[in-house]
Design a protein around this motif. Structure first.
Motif, mmCIF file in Angstrom:
data_model
loop_
_atom_site.group_PDB
_atom_site.id
_atom_site.type_symbol
_atom_site.label_atom_id
_atom_site.label_comp_id
_atom_site.label_asym_id
_atom_site.label_seq_id
_atom_site.Cartn_x
_atom_site.Cartn_y
_atom_site.Cartn_z
ATOM 1 N N ALA A 76 0.611 1.310 18.115
ATOM 2 C CA ALA A 76 0.213 2.164 16.996
ATOM 3 C C ALA A 76 -0.234 1.304 15.815
ATOM 4 C CB ALA A 76 1.381 3.058 16.592
ATOM 5 N N ILE A 77 -1.355 1.686 15.218
ATOM 6 C CA ILE A 77 -1.906 0.938 14.084
ATOM 7 C C ILE A 77 -1.955 1.801 12.829
ATOM 8 C CG2 ILE A 77 -3.887 -0.382 13.247
ATOM 9 C CD1 ILE A 77 -4.709 -0.833 16.161
ATOM 10 N N ALA A 78 -2.377 3.046 12.957
ATOM 11 C CA ALA A 78 -2.551 3.921 11.800
ATOM 12 C C ALA A 78 -1.253 4.049 11.012
ATOM 13 C CB ALA A 78 -3.028 5.292 12.245
ATOM 14 N N GLY A 79 -1.333 3.754 9.721
ATOM 15 C CA GLY A 79 -0.177 3.880 8.844
ATOM 16 C C GLY A 79 0.832 2.767 8.959
ATOM 17 N N ARG A 80 0.635 1.854 9.898
ATOM 18 C CA ARG A 80 1.600 0.772 10.104
ATOM 19 C C ARG A 80 1.320 -0.398 9.161
ATOM 20 N NH1 ARG A 80 4.658 1.963 14.729
ATOM 21 N NH2 ARG A 80 4.416 4.216 14.986
ATOM 22 N N ALA A 81 2.389 -1.124 8.841
ATOM 23 C CA ALA A 81 2.273 -2.292 7.974
ATOM 24 C C ALA A 81 1.834 -3.498 8.809
ATOM 25 C CB ALA A 81 3.610 -2.581 7.308
ATOM 26 N N VAL A 82 0.755 -4.136 8.381
ATOM 27 C CA VAL A 82 0.223 -5.314 9.072
ATOM 28 C C VAL A 82 0.250 -6.494 8.108
ATOM 29 C CG1 VAL A 82 -1.762 -6.331 10.245
ATOM 30 C CG2 VAL A 82 -1.285 -3.884 10.510
ATOM 31 N N ALA A 83 0.829 -7.603 8.559
ATOM 32 C CA ALA A 83 0.817 -8.845 7.787
ATOM 33 C C ALA A 83 -0.100 -9.830 8.491
ATOM 34 C CB ALA A 83 2.224 -9.423 7.670
#
Length: 286
Positions: free
Chosen positions: A158-165
């Motif tokens: 899942a990517i949408a709305g997720r925190a990515v560093a």
């Protein structure tokens, strides 16, 4: 040491599948009278650059893409290199080309890359193509960011709305990847980290997805990773034995939900996306 529990993000296997799809698309174009052609310009005799070019050439042979390599001596002048770029821009038989980086000093890499016709920019790194990505209307997407996105989607992360560093703010990976993952329809919440970032470890630990493109061995260790996070190593370095390894420490696999292997993975996807871009460009001539 506890056993690894993370799912392996196998970019090599995904790249092999993509090459099969690219081969089918290239064959369809040949039936329509268009043979996709890539040209790679390499200046000097760096062993690592030669190895990268050899892998790209092999991928072309596997997928039925015509490939030429233009080899220039390390003493090549800026004017001569720009002449070569201009010739390739004009050649209608060349659908796309790239100049292998890094270039020997004192050649100006920015001026050379800016001189490439954006329509033939298979790397997706011309300012026009980066500008389209920034504007939210991407056309030719930079290869490594496209590979990272493909890897996440392939594993249904899942990517949408997720925190990515994202660690690393370079123009080949960090900056364009931050733009790509934050596009409407992909919708990640992205933090771009770099050497001057404060509390890097704490920021990474809050992320659901971590991408390291710093080129520092073992930069991301298991104490920095949120349990279950997806961790992708893009940055590579050579260890004491001369092996190419990523930024991700082996022990991260004890904590992460998904992780790329210590060796390889994203590089093969980068090359696959290069050929995918080329075939898409060639299709416009069909």
């Amino acid at each position: 040491m506890p056993a690894s529990r993370a799912c392996l993000l196998d970019g090599e296997a995904l790249a092999a599948r993509l090459r099969r799809e690219i081969a089918t698309a290239a064959a369809d174009l040949r039936v329509r009278g268009v043979t996709p052609k890539l040209v790679i310009v390499i200046v000097g005799d760096r062993a690592d650059s030669a190895a990268y070019v050899a892998r790209k050439s092999a991928d072309c042979a596997e997928t039925g893409i015509a490939a030429d390599i233009v080899r220039l001596p390390a003493q090549t002048t800026q004017a001569r290199l720009l002449d070569v770029v201009a010739e390739l821009n004009r050649d209608p038989a060349v659908h796309g080309f790239m100049v292998q980086l890094p270039l020997p000093a004192p050649l100006d890499e920015t001026a050379v890359l800016d001189a490439i016709d954006p329509a033939k920019d298979v790397d997706g790194c011309h300012p026009v193509n980066l500008g389209r990505l920034l504007a939210g209307t991407p056309d030719i997407v930079p290869c490594t960011p496209a590979g990272v996105l493909a890897l996440l989607r392939h594993h249904e992360i899942a990517i949408a709305g997720r925190a990515v560093a994202i660690i690393g703010r370079g123009m080949l990976v960090g900056r364009p990847l931050s733009m790509l993952l934050s596009l409407k329809g992909i919708d990640a919440t992205v933090t771009l980290l770099h050497s001057r970032s404060r509390d890097l470890a704490a920021t990474v630990h809050r992320a659901d997805i971590v991408v390291s493109a710093a080129g520092t061995i073992g930069l991301v260790d298991k104490t920095m990773v949120k349990p279950g996070a997806a961790v992708i190593g893009v940055g590579i370095s050579s260890d004491a034995d001369g092996r190419t390894v990523s930024d991700i420490d082996d022990a991260v696999a004890q904590v992460a939900g998904f992780v790329t292997p210590r060796h390889g993975s994203v590089g093969a996807l980068t090359r696959a996306m290069l050929l995918k871009n080329l075939v898409a460009i060639a299709a416009r001539a069909a």
